[in-house]
Design a protein around this motif. Structure first.
Motif, PDB file in Angstrom:
ATOM      1  N   LYS A 650     133.310  26.776 152.432  1.00 27.92           N
ATOM      2  CA  LYS A 650     133.925  27.613 151.742  1.00 27.92           C
ATOM      3  C   LYS A 650     133.706  27.484 150.407  1.00 27.92           C
ATOM      4  O   LYS A 650     133.486  28.353 149.496  1.00 27.92           O
ATOM      5  N   LYS A 651     134.043  26.367 150.020  1.00 28.64           N
ATOM      6  CA  LYS A 651     133.922  25.962 148.516  1.00 28.64           C
ATOM      7  C   LYS A 651     132.522  26.521 147.827  1.00 28.64           C
ATOM      8  O   LYS A 651     132.655  26.979 146.888  1.00 28.64           O
ATOM      9  N   ARG A 652     131.614  26.093 148.727  1.00 29.09           N
ATOM     10  CA  ARG A 652     130.177  26.325 148.386  1.00 29.09           C
ATOM     11  C   ARG A 652     130.045  27.907 148.048  1.00 29.09           C
ATOM     12  O   ARG A 652     129.248  28.234 147.214  1.00 29.09           O
ATOM     13  N   SER A 653     130.443  28.635 149.290  1.00 27.80           N
ATOM     14  CA  SER A 653     130.192  29.895 149.083  1.00 27.80           C
ATOM     15  C   SER A 653     130.625  30.724 147.786  1.00 27.80           C
ATOM     16  O   SER A 653     130.372  31.657 147.087  1.00 27.80           O
ATOM     17  N   ASN A 654     132.111  30.072 147.562  1.00 29.57           N
ATOM     18  CA  ASN A 654     132.729  30.733 146.425  1.00 29.57           C
ATOM     19  C   ASN A 654     131.832  30.383 145.210  1.00 29.57           C
ATOM     20  O   ASN A 654     131.625  31.159 144.118  1.00 29.57           O
ATOM     21  N   MET A 655     131.387  29.209 145.039  1.00 23.55           N
ATOM     22  CA  MET A 655     130.538  28.488 143.834  1.00 23.55           C
ATOM     23  C   MET A 655     129.484  29.639 143.857  1.00 23.55           C
ATOM     24  O   MET A 655     129.099  29.960 142.598  1.00 23.55           O
ATOM     25  N   LEU A 656     128.850  29.767 144.916  1.00 24.18           N
ATOM     26  CA  LEU A 656     127.442  30.745 144.856  1.00 24.18           C
ATOM     27  C   LEU A 656     127.869  32.252 144.363  1.00 24.18           C
ATOM     28  O   LEU A 656     127.035  32.809 143.764  1.00 24.18           O
ATOM     29  N   LYS A 657     129.193  32.782 144.928  1.00 24.32           N
ATOM     30  CA  LYS A 657     129.256  33.948 144.510  1.00 24.32           C
ATOM     31  C   LYS A 657     129.589  34.093 142.974  1.00 24.32           C
ATOM     32  O   LYS A 657     128.927  35.071 142.522  1.00 24.32           O
ATOM     33  N   ASN A 658     130.195  33.309 142.365  1.00 31.01           N
ATOM     34  CA  ASN A 658     130.692  33.245 140.833  1.00 31.01           C
ATOM     35  C   ASN A 658     129.533  32.736 140.110  1.00 31.01           C
ATOM     36  O   ASN A 658     129.399  33.237 138.945  1.00 31.01           O
ATOM     37  N   VAL A 659     129.071  31.512 140.422  1.00 31.37           N
ATOM     38  CA  VAL A 659     128.125  30.839 139.581  1.00 31.37           C
ATOM     39  C   VAL A 659     126.705  30.994 139.747  1.00 31.37           C
ATOM     40  O   VAL A 659     126.386  30.975 140.938  1.00 31.37           O
ATOM     41  N   SER A 660     125.879  30.753 138.826  1.00 27.77           N
ATOM     42  CA  SER A 660     124.400  31.026 139.133  1.00 27.77           C
ATOM     43  C   SER A 660     123.938  29.711 139.238  1.00 27.77           C
ATOM     44  O   SER A 660     124.720  28.678 139.367  1.00 27.77           O
ATOM     45  N   PHE A 661     122.821  29.514 139.661  1.00 32.17           N
ATOM     46  CA  PHE A 661     122.156  28.191 139.985  1.00 32.17           C
ATOM     47  C   PHE A 661     122.414  27.363 138.519  1.00 32.17           C
ATOM     48  O   PHE A 661     121.871  27.925 137.682  1.00 32.17           O
ATOM     49  N   ASN A 662     122.449  26.091 138.840  1.00 31.21           N
ATOM     50  CA  ASN A 662     122.436  25.311 137.748  1.00 31.21           C
ATOM     51  C   ASN A 662     121.085  25.013 137.147  1.00 31.21           C
ATOM     52  O   ASN A 662     120.552  24.568 136.254  1.00 31.21           O
ATOM     53  N   TYR A 663     120.292  24.741 138.230  1.00 27.95           N
ATOM     54  CA  TYR A 663     118.751  24.074 138.094  1.00 27.95           C
ATOM     55  C   TYR A 663     117.840  25.169 138.420  1.00 27.95           C
ATOM     56  O   TYR A 663     118.147  26.047 139.460  1.00 27.95           O
ATOM     57  N   HIS A 664     116.592  25.110 137.898  1.00 23.07           N
ATOM     58  CA  HIS A 664     115.483  26.032 138.368  1.00 23.07           C
ATOM     59  C   HIS A 664     114.967  25.128 139.524  1.00 23.07           C
ATOM     60  O   HIS A 664     114.310  25.824 140.386  1.00 23.07           O
ATOM     61  N   ALA A 665     114.962  23.895 139.682  1.00 29.73           N
ATOM     62  CA  ALA A 665     114.409  23.160 140.858  1.00 29.73           C
ATOM     63  C   ALA A 665     115.032  21.855 140.817  1.00 29.73           C
ATOM     64  O   ALA A 665     115.507  21.092 139.887  1.00 29.73           O
ATOM     65  N   PHE A 666     115.168  21.288 142.060  1.00 28.79           N
ATOM     66  CA  PHE A 666     115.465  19.987 142.376  1.00 28.79           C
ATOM     67  C   PHE A 666     114.093  19.352 142.872  1.00 28.79           C
ATOM     68  O   PHE A 666     113.573  19.766 143.748  1.00 28.79           O
ATOM     69  N   ILE A 667     113.945  18.184 142.241  1.00 29.77           N
ATOM     70  CA  ILE A 667     112.840  17.570 142.504  1.00 29.77           C
ATOM     71  C   ILE A 667     113.044  16.231 143.444  1.00 29.77           C
ATOM     72  O   ILE A 667     113.914  15.390 143.206  1.00 29.77           O
ATOM     73  N   ALA A 796     100.315  26.355 135.606  1.00 29.27           N
ATOM     74  CA  ALA A 796     100.749  28.012 135.613  1.00 29.27           C
ATOM     75  C   ALA A 796     100.980  28.515 137.007  1.00 29.27           C
ATOM     76  O   ALA A 796     102.302  29.001 137.045  1.00 29.27           O
ATOM     77  N   SER A 797     100.551  27.894 137.896  1.00 31.24           N
ATOM     78  CA  SER A 797     101.184  28.360 139.467  1.00 31.24           C
ATOM     79  C   SER A 797     102.491  27.911 139.483  1.00 31.24           C
ATOM     80  O   SER A 797     103.349  28.625 139.923  1.00 31.24           O
ATOM     81  N   LEU A 798     102.505  26.497 139.194  1.00 28.65           N
ATOM     82  CA  LEU A 798     104.072  26.170 139.568  1.00 28.65           C
ATOM     83  C   LEU A 798     105.099  26.795 138.685  1.00 28.65           C
ATOM     84  O   LEU A 798     106.079  27.222 139.222  1.00 28.65           O
ATOM     85  N   LYS A 799     104.880  26.972 137.406  1.00 29.35           N
ATOM     86  CA  LYS A 799     105.794  27.438 136.396  1.00 29.35           C
ATOM     87  C   LYS A 799     106.074  28.919 137.054  1.00 29.35           C
ATOM     88  O   LYS A 799     107.110  29.465 137.189  1.00 29.35           O
ATOM     89  N   SER A 800     105.195  29.740 137.620  1.00 29.92           N
ATOM     90  CA  SER A 800     105.392  31.301 138.169  1.00 29.92           C
ATOM     91  C   SER A 800     106.130  30.920 139.267  1.00 29.92           C
ATOM     92  O   SER A 800     107.023  31.866 139.441  1.00 29.92           O
ATOM     93  N   MET A 801     106.198  29.924 140.073  1.00 30.49           N
ATOM     94  CA  MET A 801     106.960  29.920 141.267  1.00 30.49           C
ATOM     95  C   MET A 801     108.325  29.836 140.704  1.00 30.49           C
ATOM     96  O   MET A 801     109.127  30.099 141.447  1.00 30.49           O
ATOM     97  N   LEU A 802     108.662  28.918 139.734  1.00 31.17           N
ATOM     98  CA  LEU A 802     110.074  28.706 139.369  1.00 31.17           C
ATOM     99  C   LEU A 802     110.883  29.671 138.659  1.00 31.17           C
ATOM    100  O   LEU A 802     112.022  29.773 138.442  1.00 31.17           O
TER     101      LEU A 802
END
Ligand SMILES: *[C@@H]1O[C@H](CO)[C@@H](O)[C@H](O)[C@H]1NC(C)=O
Ligand SMILES: *[C@@H]1O[C@H](CO)[C@@H](O)[C@H](O)[C@H]1NC(C)=O
Ligand SMILES: *[C@@H]1O[C@H](CO)[C@@H](O)[C@H](O)[C@H]1NC(C)=O
Ligand SMILES: *[C@@H]1O[C@H](CO)[C@@H](O)[C@H](O)[C@H]1NC(C)=O
Ligand SMILES: *[C@@H]1O[C@H](CO)[C@@H](O)[C@H](O)[C@H]1NC(C)=O
Ligand SMILES: *[C@@H]1O[C@H](CO)[C@@H](O)[C@H](O)[C@H]1NC(C)=O
Ligand SMILES: *[C@@H]1O[C@H](CO)[C@@H](O)[C@H](O)[C@H]1NC(C)=O
Ligand SMILES: *[C@@H]1O[C@H](CO)[C@@H](O)[C@H](O)[C@H]1NC(C)=O
Ligand SMILES: *[C@@H]1O[C@H](CO)[C@@H](O)[C@H](O)[C@H]1NC(C)=O
Ligand SMILES: *[C@@H]1O[C@H](CO)[C@@H](O)[C@H](O)[C@H]1NC(C)=O
Ligand SMILES: *[C@@H]1O[C@H](CO)[C@@H](O)[C@H](O)[C@H]1NC(C)=O
Ligand SMILES: *[C@@H]1O[C@H](CO)[C@@H](O)[C@H](O)[C@H]1NC(C)=O
Length: 829
Positions: A650-667, A796-802
Motif C-alpha cells: 500500500k505504502k509503495r503504491s501511494n508513493m508511486l502515485k505521488n512521487v516520481s522516480f528518484n533515480y534513472h537507474a539502479f546499478i 550513446a545506446s545506454l543513455k538513450s535507454m535511460l
C-alpha cells in the motif's frame, strides 16, 4: 419338334417412338480406371494427380510411396528412367494425351509393382518393350505405330488381363503380330482404332489361346471375307464374349451375310454391336444366325436404326429352340423422321428372361410386350419418356401382366405418382424389385404396396423426411439416395422389420442416432451426407451389419471419432480409407481419417483417472526431490521475502502515485567489478546528468539490506545489471536480480538493462537462474566493447535507454501492475 411348327405372321409392334436424338446410355466399355484404382491404391497419400499441369518432364521429386501417378494432359514427349528410379511402389501409371513419342526401356526396370499402365492417346511410333511381371492392364490405344507387331518382351507379361491396342496408322494385321501372347491367358483384348482394315492375315488372332472377351474396333465394308476369317480365328480362341464397334460404316450396303459363322461358334455367349448403322433388312439376316447360334445374350448399343423393309424384321418359321435369353437395346437413334417403329415378331424371343430397352425415346409401352414375354424376369426401361399413362396404356387389356417378372426398372423416366404406381404393382404377381429412381415422384397419398415387393429404389426424387410413411413394411431393400432426407429416426426405421439394405447416400443427414436399433440390417450407405462422427452406440443397434459406406462426410477429428478410427472393424467399410477425411478442426482439414491418431488417454475418462493417480503421485515425489535437491531452500527464502514485500504494497503504491522516480537507474553489480562501475559507468552516466542508485553508496544505513535493494529497485526507472562471472557467483546479486526480474515481468520488461562485461555462456549459469537464462537468450544486451570507438556507441545506446519518455505514463503503469502482482512461485517455475 416338327409338329411344333409356328406360323407367326402376326406383326407385333414393339413400341411407338417419338423422334428423338436423345442418346443417353451407360457405356458398356469396361470402367477400367476405377478397377485400376482399387487394384492399386491403399492410401490417399499414395495418389499423385499431376494431370493438366503443362509439364514437359516427369517431376524428379516424386515420393517413393507413390502408388498412383496421373500425368495425363501434359507435354511430356519422352519418359526417362531417373524420375522413376525410386518408385518401387508405383502400381498405376497414366500418361495419356501427352504427345509421348519415346519411352526409355529402363523406365520400368525399377517400377516392379506396376499393375496398370495407360499410355493411350499419344504419338508412340512403336509398341514399346515392356517386361512387367505384375502388369494387369495395358492401354496402348490411339497411338501412331504402323503395325500391331508385339515386341518379344510381351511374353513376360504373364499377369496381363486387359490389353488395348489401336492405331489409325496400323491398317493390317500380320500373321505373327500376336505371337508373344501365345501363352498368356488374356481376359479382354481391345483391338483397332475404328478404321477400315486393309488386310488381315488369317490365323493371327487364333494364336491367342483362352481369350475371354474381344472388342474389335474396326470397319469392314466390301471386305466381308476378311471379317469371316476373323470370326473363324476368334472361334479358335474360344472367346466367350464379342463386341464389334463401328463394324459397318454408315455408307456401307451390307448385301451378304457376314455373320454366317456365328451359327457354328460353340463358345460364344455374348455379342454386342456398337456405334453402327443397322437396317432392318440386315437385322433380319443377322438375327437368323443368332437364333441358330449358341448366343445367350445380344446387345445393340448406340445404333442408328433404319427400317428399309416394309414390315420390319420377321421370322415366320422357327422350328428349333432358341438359346437367346437376354436382349439389350441401349441407345437407338431412329433414322426416319415420322413416328419410327421397330416391327418384329416376338415368338423368337418368347423365352427371353432379360430385356432392356433404354435410350430409345419410348413413351408408350406396346400392349403385346406385357403378355408376349411370359418368361421375362427382368425388364429394364431405364432412360425413356414413359409416364403412368404411357406405361399402363388405356387400350391395353392384358390378361396377365408379366407373369414371371421379378425386376422392373423405370428409372430415368417421367413417372410422378407413387400412390398410383403402388396400386398398379399388385398386377405383377411376382415382382420383387422396382426401380423408380430419377423420376419426378411425389408423395401424393396413401400407398398400398403388394406384399411380394421387397425392394424399392426411389432415389433421386425429391421426397423429404416423411417418405418412410409411404413405404411397405415388407421392404427388405430401400434406396433413398438423394431424396432430401435430413434426419432418420428410430421411429422411421422401426416400420421395417425385415430391412436388410438401406441406402441413404447423398442426403443431409447429420447423425446416425444412437438409439437406432435395426437388428436385421446388413448393409447401410450413408456416404455423402453431413455426418461428423459415427458412434459406438449407433453401431451397436445394427449387430448384423456387413457393409457400411460412410465416406465423403465432414468428419470431425476429435475424441468423437476415436472409437470409429481405432476400434471399428474397417473390413465392413466399402470406401475405406480413400473417402474418409477430417473436415474439422480446420488445422486437420483434409487429413485422411486413417492417418488421424487419436489418443486413447485423452478420450477415455476411466483411463484418465487410472493414469492420473500414479502420475500425480509421481509428480509429488519428484517435486519433493526437486525441492530438496534444487535450491528449494533458496526459493522458500524468496517466498518469505516476497510476503514482506507484499505488506509494503500500500505504502509503495501511494508513493508511486505521488512521487516520481528518484533515480534513472539502479546499478546492480558485483564487488569485483566495482572498479569498472566507479571509473566508467557511474562517471559517465552521472556526468551526463543521470541520477543513479549505487548500492553501498546510496543504501540507507541501518535498514535490512534487502529492504534497501527493494527500495532502490522500485524508486528507479531502470535496473542496470553489470553481468560478469563474479556477478553470477555473488549471492546478493542474485537477490537483486530476483526482484528486478519480477518487476520486469509484472510491470514492464524493458525496465531491465543488461551490460555484459565479459562473455558468459548461457549454459554456464546455475539452473536456478532460469529467468536470467531466458532473459539473456531473448533480450538484447549491451556488450562492453574493448575498442574505444565502439565504446562511444555503447554509451550513446545506454543513455538513450535511460531517458524517460513520459514519466507520468510510466508511473501509472507501474502502480497498476504492482497492485495485481503475479504470484512469486508461478513466475519462477
Ligand atoms: C486410359 O486413359 C484414357 C484417357 O483418359 C481413358 O479413356 C481409358 O479408358 C483409359 N484406359 C484404361 C484401360 O483405363
Ligand atoms: C497451362 O497453360 C495454359 C495456357 O498457357 C494456361 O491457361 C493454364 O493456366 C496452364 N495451366 C497450369 C496448371 O499451369
Ligand atoms: C522411402 O525413402 C525413405 C527415405 O527417403 C526411406 O526411409 C524409406 O524406406 C523408403 N521407402 C521405400 C518403400 O523405399
Ligand atoms: C532415390 O533415393 C535415394 C535415397 O534413398 C536418393 O539419394 C536419390 O536422390 C533418390 N532419387 C530420386 C530420383 O529421387
Ligand atoms: C523376360 O524376363 C526374363 C527375366 O525376367 C528376361 O531374362 C528375358 O530377357 C525377358 N524376355 C524378354 C523377351 O524380354
Ligand atoms: C509357349 O509355351 C510353349 C510350351 O509350353 C512353348 O513351346 C512356346 O515357346 C511358348 N511360347 C511363347 C511365345 O512363350
Ligand atoms: C469353331 O470351332 C469348332 C470346334 O472347336 C468347330 O466345330 C467349328 O466348325 C468352328 N466354327 C467356325 C466358324 O470356325
Ligand atoms: C441401309 O439402307 C440404306 C437404304 O435404305 C442404304 O443406303 C444403306 O447403305 C444401308 N446400310 C446398311 C448398313 O446396310
Ligand atoms: C454413336 O455412334 C455414332 C456412329 O454410329 C458415333 O459417331 C457416335 O460418336 C457414337 N456415340 C457415342 C456416345 O459413342
Ligand atoms: C454375358 O451375358 C450375360 C447375360 O446373359 C451377363 O450376365 C454376362 O455378364 C455377360 N458376359 C460378358 C463377358 O459380357
Ligand atoms: C426347319 O425349317 C427349315 C425351313 O425353314 C427347314 O429347312 C429345316 O429342315 C427345319 N428343321 C427341322 C429340324 O425341322
Ligand atoms: C422356349 O422354351 C421351351 C421350353 O424350355 C422350348 O420348348 C421352346 O422351344 C422355347 N422356344 C423358343 C422359341 O426357343
Amino acid at each position: 419338334m416338327a409338329a411344333q411348327s409356328f406360323r407367326m405372321s402376326e406383326i407385333l409392334l414393339i413400341g411407338t417412338f417419338v423422334v428423338t436424338s436423345l442418346i443417353r446410355f451407360d457405356c458398356a466399355a469396361v470402367k477400367v480406371d476405377s478397377d485400376g484404382l482399387k487394384l492399386c491404391v491403399t492410401s490417399r497419400r499414395g495418389m499423385k494427380d499431376l494431370s493438366y499441369q503443362n509439364l514437359t518432364n516427369v517431376p524428379s521429386d516424386l515420393s517413393n510411396d507413390t502408388q498412383y501417378l496421373d500425368l495425363s494432359y501434359n507435354f511430356i514427349r519422352r519418359l526417362n528412367p531417373a524420375p522413376f528410379s525410386n518408385l518401387s511402389q508405383l502400381c498405376f501409371l497414366k500418361v495419356t494425351h501427352c504427345g509421348l513419342q519415346d519411352i526409355s526401356p529402363a523406365v520400368f526396370s525399377h517400377t516392379v509393382a506396376l499393375k496398370v499402365l495407360n499410355i493411350s492417346n499419344n504419338d508412340l511410333p512403336f509398341i514399346p518393350d515392356l517386361s512387367l511381371k505384375h502388369l494387369k492392364i495395358l492401354d496402348l490405344a490411339n497411338n501412331l505405330y504402323t503395325s500391331y507387331q508385339l515386341p518379344k518382351s510381351f511374353q513376360n507379361l504373364t499377369d496381363l488381363d486387359i490389353l488395348l491396342l489401336g492405331s489409325p496408322s496400323a491398317l493390317s494385321v500380320k500373321f505373327n503380330d500376336f505371337d508373344p501372347l501365345a501363352n498368356i491367358s488374356l481376359q479382354h483384348l481391345v483391338l483397332g482404332s475404328g478404321i477400315h482394315w486393309k488386310n488381315y492375315d488369317s490365323g493371327s488372332l487364333a494364336k491367342i489361346k483362352s481369350l475371354q472377351k474381344m472388342s474389335l474396333l474396326a470397319s469392314f465394308c466390301g471386305t466381308f471375307e476378311m471379317f469371316e476369317d476373323l470370326l473363324v480365328d476368334l472361334n479358335a480362341t474360344q472367346v466367350k464374349s464379342l463386341r464389334f464397334v463401328t463394324v459397318f460404316p454408315d455408307s456401307c450396303r451390307v448385301r451378304s451375310d457376314p455373320f454366317r459363322n456365328l451359327r457354328t461358334m460353340p463358345f460364344i455367349m455374348n455379342l454386342t454391336i456398337e456405334n453402327t448403322w443397322i437396317n432392318s433388312s440386315f437385322m433380319e439376316v443377322f438375327l437368323k444366325n443368332v437364333w441358330i447360334s449358341p448366343l445367350h445374350d445380344i446387345a445393340f448399343v448406340n445404333i442408328t436404326y433404319n427400317e428399309d423393309t416394309p414390315d420390319g424384321f420377321q421370322f415366320h418359321t422357327i422350328n428349333h429352340t432358341i438359346n437367346l435369353n437376354s436382349m439389350t437395346f441401349n441407345g437407338i437413334n431412329h433414322y426416319q423422321y415420322k413416328y419410327p417403329k421397330i416391327n418384329m415378331s416376338f415368338e423368337a424371343i418368347s423365352n427371353l428372361t432379360y430385356l432392356k430397352f433404354s435410350g430409345t425415346g419410348m413413351n408408350i409401352l406396346p400392349c403385346r410386350v406385357i403378355s408376349a414375354l411370359p418368361s421375362l424376369e427382368t425388364l429394364d426401361l431405364t432412360d425413356n419418356l414413359l409416364t403412368e399413362s404411357g406405361f399402363w396404356w388405356f387400350q391395353c387389356q392384358p390378361t396377365s401382366v408379366f407373369p414371371k417378372l421379378r425386376q422392373l426398372s423405370l428409372s430415368n423416366n417421367r413417372f410422378k405418382s407413387l400412390s398410383f404406381i403402388s396400386i398398379k404393382m399388385h398386377e405383377m404377381k411376382t415382382l420383387e424389385s422396382l426401380d423408380l429412381s430419377f423420376n419426378s415422384i411425389s408423395l401424393d397419398g396413401y400407398c398400398s404396396w403388394p406384399a411380394q415387393l421387397k425392394e424399392l429404389n426411389i432415389g433421386n426424387n425429391y421426397l423429404g423426411n416423411s417418405v418412410f410413411q409411404y413405404l411397405s413394411s415388407n421392404f427388405e431393400r430401400i434406396d433413398l439416395s438423394k431424396t432430401g432426407i435430413t434426419a432418420v429416426t428410430q421411429k422411421d426405421l422401426s416400420q421395417f422389420p425385415k430391412l436388410t439394405h438401406l441406402q441413404l447416400t447423398s442426403n443431409s443427414i447429420q447423425v446416425i442416432p444412437s438409439d437406432l436399433t435395426v437388428p436385421t440390417l446388413q448393409s447401410l450407405y450413408v456416404d455423402q451426407n453431413t455426418i461428423t462422427s459415427i458412434s459406438r452406440e449407433a453401431m451397436a443397434g445394427m449387430p448384423r451389419l456387413q457393409t457400411l459406406k460412410a465416406g465423403s462426410n465432414p468428419f470431425v477429428c476429435s475424441c468423437d471419432s476415436d472409437w470409429f478410427v481405432t476400434t471399428f472393424n474397417k473390413s465392413l467399410l466399402l470406401d475405406w480409407p480413400l473417402d474418409y477425411t477430417c473436415n474439422t478442426p480446420p488445422s486437420l482439414a483434409g487429413l485422411p481419417l486413417s492417418d488421424y491418431k487419436t489418443s486413447e488417454l485423452l478420450c477415455e475418462a476411466w483411463l484418465q483417472v487410472a493414469v492420473a493417480l500414479p502420475v500425480m503421485t509421481a509428480i509429488c515425489t519428484v517435486m519433493g526431490l526437486v525441492f530438496l535437491k534444487c535450491d528449494g531452500v533458496w526459493y522458500t527464502k524468496m517466498l518469505w521475502v516476497w510476503i514482506r514485500m507484499k505488506r509494503r504494497g500500500k505504502k509503495r503504491s501511494n508513493m508511486l502515485k505521488n512521487v516520481s522516480f528518484n533515480y534513472h537507474a539502479f546499478i546492480s553489480y558485483s564487488h569485483q567489478d566495482s572498479d569498472w562501475v566507479d571509473s566508467q559507468l557511474v562517471l559517465s552516466l552521472e556526468g551526463a546528468g543521470f541520477s543513479l542508485c549505487v548500492h553501498e553508496r546510496d543504501f540507507v544505513p541501518g535498514e535490512w539490506i534487502i529492504d534497501n535493494i527493494i527500495n532502490c529497485v522500485e524508486s528507479s526507472y531502470k535496473t542496470l545489471f553489470v553481468l560478469s562471472k563474479h556477478f553470477v557467483q555473488s549471492e546478493w546479486c542474485n537477490y537483486e536480480l530476483f526482484f528486478a526480474q519480477h518487476r520486469a515481468v509484472s510491470v514492464q520488461r524493458d525496465s531491465l538493462v543488461f551490460i555484459l562485461l565479459e562473455p558468459i555462456p548461457t549454459d554456464s549459469l546455475p539452473k536456478k537462474f532460469l529467468k536470467l537464462r531466458s532473459l539473456l537468450r531473448e533480450q538484447t544486451y549491451l556488450e562492453w566493447p574493448r575498442d574505444e570507438r565502439k565504446q562511444q556507441v555503447f554509451w550513446a545506446s545506454l543513455k538513450s535507454m535511460l531517458h524517460m519518455a513520459d514519466k507520468s505514463v510510466i508511473l501509472k503503469d507501474v502502480a497498476l501492475a504492482i497492485s495485481d502482482t503475479v504470484p512469486l512461485l508461478t513466475d519462477q517455475v
